[in-house]
Enzyme design. Structure first.
Site, PDB file in Angstrom:
ATOM      1  N   GLY A 180       0.849  -1.197   0.000  1.00 12.05           N
ATOM      2  CA  GLY A 180       0.000   0.000   0.000  1.00 12.05           C
ATOM      3  C   GLY A 180       0.879   1.239   0.000  1.00 12.05           C
ATOM      4  O   GLY A 180       0.515   2.282   0.545  1.00 12.05           O
ATOM      5  N   GLY A 224      -0.404   4.737  -0.796  1.00 13.73           N
ATOM      6  CA  GLY A 224      -1.538   5.263  -0.042  1.00 13.73           C
ATOM      7  C   GLY A 224      -1.115   6.338   0.952  1.00 13.73           C
ATOM      8  O   GLY A 224       0.073   6.635   1.097  1.00 13.73           O
ATOM      9  N   ARG A 225      -2.117   6.906   1.629  1.00 19.83           N
ATOM     10  CA  ARG A 225      -1.830   7.980   2.602  1.00 19.83           C
ATOM     11  C   ARG A 225      -0.933   7.473   3.721  1.00 19.83           C
ATOM     12  O   ARG A 225       0.098   8.073   4.030  1.00 19.83           O
ATOM     13  CB  ARG A 225      -3.155   8.510   3.195  1.00 19.83           C
ATOM     14  CG  ARG A 225      -3.991   9.288   2.204  1.00 19.83           C
ATOM     15  CD  ARG A 225      -5.312   9.734   2.823  1.00 19.83           C
ATOM     16  NE  ARG A 225      -6.207   8.600   3.007  1.00 19.83           N
ATOM     17  CZ  ARG A 225      -7.218   8.285   2.190  1.00 19.83           C
ATOM     18  NH1 ARG A 225      -7.475   9.048   1.153  1.00 19.83           N
ATOM     19  NH2 ARG A 225      -7.984   7.242   2.412  1.00 19.83           N
ATOM     20  N   THR A 255      -7.076  -2.127   8.439  1.00 19.50           N
ATOM     21  CA  THR A 255      -8.149  -2.595   9.319  1.00 19.50           C
ATOM     22  C   THR A 255      -9.195  -3.371   8.505  1.00 19.50           C
ATOM     23  O   THR A 255      -9.057  -3.502   7.295  1.00 19.50           O
ATOM     24  CB  THR A 255      -8.800  -1.406  10.052  1.00 19.50           C
ATOM     25  OG1 THR A 255      -9.205  -0.446   9.066  1.00 19.50           O
ATOM     26  CG2 THR A 255      -7.819  -0.764  11.007  1.00 19.50           C
ATOM     27  N   PRO A 297      -4.527  -2.176  15.210  1.00 14.59           N
ATOM     28  CA  PRO A 297      -5.590  -1.313  14.691  1.00 14.59           C
ATOM     29  C   PRO A 297      -5.281   0.170  14.864  1.00 14.59           C
ATOM     30  O   PRO A 297      -5.843   0.999  14.151  1.00 14.59           O
ATOM     31  CB  PRO A 297      -6.818  -1.685  15.525  1.00 14.59           C
ATOM     32  CG  PRO A 297      -6.457  -2.894  16.293  1.00 14.59           C
ATOM     33  CD  PRO A 297      -4.974  -3.020  16.323  1.00 14.59           C
ATOM     34  N   HIS A 332     -14.224   9.798  12.407  1.00 12.72           N
ATOM     35  CA  HIS A 332     -13.151   9.759  11.409  1.00 12.72           C
ATOM     36  C   HIS A 332     -13.518  10.600  10.189  1.00 12.72           C
ATOM     37  O   HIS A 332     -14.679  10.932   9.971  1.00 12.72           O
ATOM     38  CB  HIS A 332     -12.889   8.312  10.957  1.00 12.72           C
ATOM     39  CG  HIS A 332     -12.117   7.504  11.953  1.00 12.72           C
ATOM     40  ND1 HIS A 332     -12.722   6.885  13.027  1.00 12.72           N
ATOM     41  CD2 HIS A 332     -10.794   7.224  12.060  1.00 12.72           C
ATOM     42  CE1 HIS A 332     -11.804   6.259  13.741  1.00 12.72           C
ATOM     43  NE2 HIS A 332     -10.620   6.453  13.177  1.00 12.72           N
ATOM     44  N   HIS A 333     -12.491  10.850   9.363  1.00 17.45           N
ATOM     45  CA  HIS A 333     -12.680  11.550   8.082  1.00 17.45           C
ATOM     46  C   HIS A 333     -13.659  10.776   7.191  1.00 17.45           C
ATOM     47  O   HIS A 333     -13.849   9.564   7.353  1.00 17.45           O
ATOM     48  CB  HIS A 333     -11.327  11.713   7.376  1.00 17.45           C
ATOM     49  CG  HIS A 333     -10.613  10.410   7.133  1.00 17.45           C
ATOM     50  ND1 HIS A 333     -10.872   9.609   6.043  1.00 17.45           N
ATOM     51  CD2 HIS A 333      -9.662   9.759   7.841  1.00 17.45           C
ATOM     52  CE1 HIS A 333     -10.111   8.532   6.090  1.00 17.45           C
ATOM     53  NE2 HIS A 333      -9.365   8.591   7.177  1.00 17.45           N
ATOM     54  N   LYS A 376     -12.897   7.304   5.195  1.00 18.92           N
ATOM     55  CA  LYS A 376     -12.665   6.004   5.861  1.00 18.92           C
ATOM     56  C   LYS A 376     -13.781   5.040   5.472  1.00 18.92           C
ATOM     57  O   LYS A 376     -14.965   5.340   5.634  1.00 18.92           O
ATOM     58  CB  LYS A 376     -12.602   6.174   7.378  1.00 18.92           C
ATOM     59  CG  LYS A 376     -12.258   4.865   8.099  1.00 18.92           C
ATOM     60  CD  LYS A 376     -11.985   5.090   9.568  1.00 18.92           C
ATOM     61  CE  LYS A 376     -11.756   3.794  10.318  1.00 18.92           C
ATOM     62  NZ  LYS A 376     -10.591   3.037   9.879  1.00 18.92           N
TER      63      LYS A 376
HETATM   64  P1  NAD Z   1      -5.381   4.652   1.135  1.00 13.60           P
HETATM   65  O1  NAD Z   1      -6.586   4.325   0.294  1.00 13.60           O
HETATM   66  O2  NAD Z   1      -4.768   6.003   1.026  1.00 13.60           O
HETATM   67  O3  NAD Z   1      -4.223   3.570   0.830  1.00 13.60           O
HETATM   68  C1  NAD Z   1      -4.461   2.226   0.528  1.00 13.60           C
HETATM   69  C2  NAD Z   1      -3.447   1.824  -0.549  1.00 13.60           C
HETATM   70  O4  NAD Z   1      -3.592   0.415  -0.791  1.00 13.60           O
HETATM   71  C3  NAD Z   1      -3.673   2.548  -1.883  1.00 13.60           C
HETATM   72  O5  NAD Z   1      -2.455   3.085  -2.367  1.00 13.60           O
HETATM   73  C4  NAD Z   1      -4.207   1.448  -2.782  1.00 13.60           C
HETATM   74  O6  NAD Z   1      -3.833   1.617  -4.155  1.00 13.60           O
HETATM   75  C5  NAD Z   1      -3.566   0.207  -2.195  1.00 13.60           C
HETATM   76  N1  NAD Z   1      -4.321  -0.982  -2.544  1.00 13.60           N
HETATM   77  C6  NAD Z   1      -5.649  -1.202  -2.400  1.00 13.60           C
HETATM   78  N2  NAD Z   1      -5.995  -2.398  -2.917  1.00 13.60           N
HETATM   79  C7  NAD Z   1      -4.851  -2.943  -3.386  1.00 13.60           C
HETATM   80  C8  NAD Z   1      -4.560  -4.168  -4.057  1.00 13.60           C
HETATM   81  N3  NAD Z   1      -5.528  -5.065  -4.356  1.00 13.60           N
HETATM   82  N4  NAD Z   1      -3.280  -4.417  -4.408  1.00 13.60           N
HETATM   83  C9  NAD Z   1      -2.305  -3.512  -4.141  1.00 13.60           C
HETATM   84  N5  NAD Z   1      -2.517  -2.329  -3.509  1.00 13.60           N
HETATM   85  C10 NAD Z   1      -3.782  -2.060  -3.159  1.00 13.60           C
HETATM   86  O7  NAD Z   1      -5.809   4.331   2.641  1.00 13.60           O
HETATM   87  P2  NAD Z   1      -5.081   4.795   4.001  1.00 13.60           P
HETATM   88  O8  NAD Z   1      -5.796   5.978   4.557  1.00 13.60           O
HETATM   89  O9  NAD Z   1      -3.610   4.833   3.795  1.00 13.60           O
HETATM   90  O10 NAD Z   1      -5.460   3.557   4.944  1.00 13.60           O
HETATM   91  C11 NAD Z   1      -5.022   2.241   4.644  1.00 13.60           C
HETATM   92  C12 NAD Z   1      -5.504   1.279   5.731  1.00 13.60           C
HETATM   93  O11 NAD Z   1      -4.889   1.613   6.971  1.00 13.60           O
HETATM   94  C13 NAD Z   1      -7.014   1.314   5.985  1.00 13.60           C
HETATM   95  O12 NAD Z   1      -7.452   0.002   6.265  1.00 13.60           O
HETATM   96  C14 NAD Z   1      -7.137   2.196   7.230  1.00 13.60           C
HETATM   97  O13 NAD Z   1      -8.298   1.909   7.973  1.00 13.60           O
HETATM   98  C15 NAD Z   1      -5.892   1.782   7.969  1.00 13.60           C
HETATM   99  N6  NAD Z   1      -5.364   2.732   8.962  1.00 13.60           N
HETATM  100  C16 NAD Z   1      -4.801   2.181  10.072  1.00 13.60           C
HETATM  101  C17 NAD Z   1      -4.188   3.006  11.015  1.00 13.60           C
HETATM  102  C18 NAD Z   1      -3.522   2.347  12.210  1.00 13.60           C
HETATM  103  O14 NAD Z   1      -3.014   3.070  13.090  1.00 13.60           O
HETATM  104  N7  NAD Z   1      -3.496   1.031  12.262  1.00 13.60           N
HETATM  105  C19 NAD Z   1      -4.181   4.390  10.846  1.00 13.60           C
HETATM  106  C20 NAD Z   1      -4.760   4.917   9.696  1.00 13.60           C
HETATM  107  C21 NAD Z   1      -5.343   4.076   8.747  1.00 13.60           C
END
Ligand code: NAD
Length: 246
Positions: A7, A10-11, A98, A123, A152-153, A156
């Site tokens: 990922g 992603g963010r 998550t 989590p 949350h934003h 999510k």
């Molecule tokens: P996001 O959508 O910005 O990033 C997710 C990334 O995963 C994207 O770049 C997407 O292209 C990639 N992705 C999705 N499906 C894919 C696949 N099949 N193959 C390859 N790559 C794939 O989301 P985010 O805000 O970065 O959050 C990601 C996860 O982390 C969510 O589940 C969020 O709930 C969780 N999160 C957890 C915490 C923590 O402290 N544990 C904090 C924030 C977010």
């Protein structure tokens, strides 16, 4: 220690790439995402050190980089495949994504036992959120009613949040009540916030945590990366990495 990020575009994944890049004892070796396969991760994110390439196939990434740890911030359900395939190769997953079901967790836990591989399913990586969960567990013993509000934003996807579900389970276990209601708010402008509300005769107690920026998660992510390989099983949450919280 060699680290890859799933990922990576992603963010959260992007923030982890920067945090690993800035750590002297860690080497970023590559990333997994849906798009931009073959591009240099350092160029994509403007990182200081060489950091390998992006892959759109997790098997190819693991084969090419043989990492010690994979940090996963994809989304459910791909996160489960990322983690299970890592353990098969004795790579330790630090899982931030998550949405895992109870069945996923139980099955993954026995897989980690079978392979004797350390894994972390966290989590919420914010230290304050971990402490708020522990404080809620203590308060649960002294107040007859408890409810959780998680905010949350609006981007999510999952609701309730993984943190809220874990907090509810821990309050229930600490106090013997069957269930703790969770209320979810999704609102533009928010980041990640949670209140555990406790009610007793003539008093209430609110334990609130606010993540104001994604940087709040990075200290916890680095802590888990540095310690996950000292484990031989799945740990859930960050508590066991923080020392004595009793
Ligand atoms: P996001 O959508 O910005 O990033 C997710 C990334 O995963 C994207 O770049 C997407 O292209 C990639 N992705 C999705 N499906 C894919 C696949 N099949 N193959 C390859 N790559 C794939 O989301 P985010 O805000 O970065 O959050 C990601 C996860 O982390 C969510 O589940 C969020 O709930 C969780 N999160 C957890 C915490 C923590 O402290 N544990 C904090 C924030 C977010």
């Amino acid at each position: 220690m060699k680290v890859v990020v799933a990922g990576a575009l992603g963010r959260m994944g992007g923030a982890v790439c920067h945090a690993v890049d800035a750590a002297d004892d860690l080497a970023l070796a590559g990333g997994f995402d849906r798009i931009r396969a073959g591009e240099e991760l350092a160029r994509v994110h403007g990182l200081a050190k060489p950091s390998g390439k992006l892959y759109d196939d997790i098997t190819d990434l693991y084969d090419a980089t043989t990492p010690d740890v994979v940090v996963d911030f994809t989304v459910y359900p791909v996160t489960v495949d990322v983690a299970r395939e890592a353990v098969e190769r004795r790579i330790s997953p630090v899982i931030g994504a998550t949405g895992w079901t109870d069945e996923d967790v139980v099955s993954f836990e026995s897989m980690c036992d079978e392979y004797s591989v350390g894994a972390a399913l966290v989590p919420n990586f914010a230290i304050g959120a971990v402490l708020a969960m522990r404080f809620s567990e203590i308060a649960a013993r002294f107040f007859p009613t408890a409810e959780i509000v998680e905010l949350h934003h609006d981007r999510k996807i999952d609701a309730p949040s993984g943190t809220a579900k874990l907090t509810a389970r821990r309050i229930a276990a600490a106090s013997g009540r069957p269930e703790v209601p969770i209320h979810s708010v999704r609102l533009r402008g928010l980041v990640a916030h949670q209140e555990s509300l406790f009610g007793g005769d003539g008093e209430t107690l609110t334990i609130r945590h606010d993540s104001l920026d994604r940087s709040s998660f990075m200290a916890g992510v680095l802590l888990a990366i540095r310690n996950v390989r000292n484990q031989t099983k799945l740990t859930i949450g960050l508590d066991s990495y923080l020392g004595d919280l009793s």
